[in-house]
Design a protein around this motif. Structure first.
Motif: not given
Length: 276
Positions: A21-30
């Protein structure tokens, strides 16, 4: 977990799910940051000004883009049909049990498959362009290259059909040609449909190389419009959107055909079981 439901990786635990979930959020923000940066650069360069995009509301520009789109679709459709025919022919020639047929077919296939598409288009245009124009060199170049790739796809699809299918067909008296056309080819085409459609999408995109031999396709019209109105980047963005839309439509048709063939196969199988 039973053998039929085994997967290639273990199901993530609570910590793994949290990390995903954290990786998905970070990827989305990037991703959003990259998009925002690109939009900001476009705006700073004046590419988002209304004057740059206003020409696309003109009827003449819309007609020019539509004309280029039709030219692109025309060359893609003709080349796709010819490439499919050529691919099936060379696949059957290469599968021949006679060496004097399969060996030359293999040499021709590997030769044209190893050449760049642009080189094939240029060579055809330089040799015959004065007599046949720019349309057919593009078609011939796309057909020769993609036809050979499709030939390998068809050959692999036929070889993937279980050997028992051929033996069963021959046991009921079918000839080699009947076995191939009635038993092997239908099953092979169902299996290789996604790959064939993917290759046709590649062919469609490669049709833009016709611009190099003055073929007036979509890319040709996009370049003319962009230079005429001084909005080359917005015009290329519009052209890219059109290409993406065409590819999505082709992919959608492919999924529809694949699902329909699967339903037809399932219905046929269910009927056969019911009769048994």
């Amino acid at each position: 977990m039973s053998a039929s439901t085994q997967v290639l990786f273990d199901e993530p635990g609570p910590k793994g799910k949290r990390n995903n979930v954290i990786l998905s959020i970070v990827s989305g923000v990037l991703l959003l940051g990259i998009v925002a940066f690109v939009v900001w650069k476009f705006s700073a360069a004046g590419q988002l000004d209304a004057a740059k995009w206003e020409p696309f509301a003109y009827a003449t520009i819309q007609k020019a883009l539509f004309k280029g789109l039709l030219a692109t679709l025309k060359v893609a459709v003709v080349a796709s049909v010819l490439a499919l025919i050529l691919g099936v022919v060379f696949a059957l020639l290469r599968l021949s049990s006679k060496k004097w047929i399969s060996v030359p077919a293999t040499l021709v296939l590997e030769f044209f498959r190893g050449l760049p598409v642009l080189l094939l288009i240029f060579a055809t245009y330089l040799l015959f362009g004065k007599t046949i124009g720019s349309f057919w060199p593009v078609v011939i170049g796309l057909t020769l290259y993609n036809g050979m790739v499709i030939a390998e796809v068809v050959r692999a699809g036929i070889l993937a059909v279980p050997r028992g299918q051929r033996e069963a067909a021959q046991s009921i008296g079918l000839s080699d040609s009947q076995t191939m056309s009635l038993v092997l080819m239908p099953q092979a085409f169902r299996a290789m449909m996604p790959t064939l459609i993917a290759q046709i999408v590649v062919l469609l995109k490669d049709s833009a190389l016709g611009y190099m031999v003055t073929y007036q396709d979509l890319l040709h019209q996009v370049n003319i419009i962009g230079r005429q109105y001084g909005n080359l980047l917005p015009t290329f963005i519009v052209g890219a959107v059109i290409y993406i839309a065409i590819n999505l439509i082709v992919a959608g048709i492919a999924r529809w055909l694949e699902s329909r063939m699967q339903r037809k196969t399932a219905a046929t199988t269910g009927t056969s079981k019911g009769e048994d």
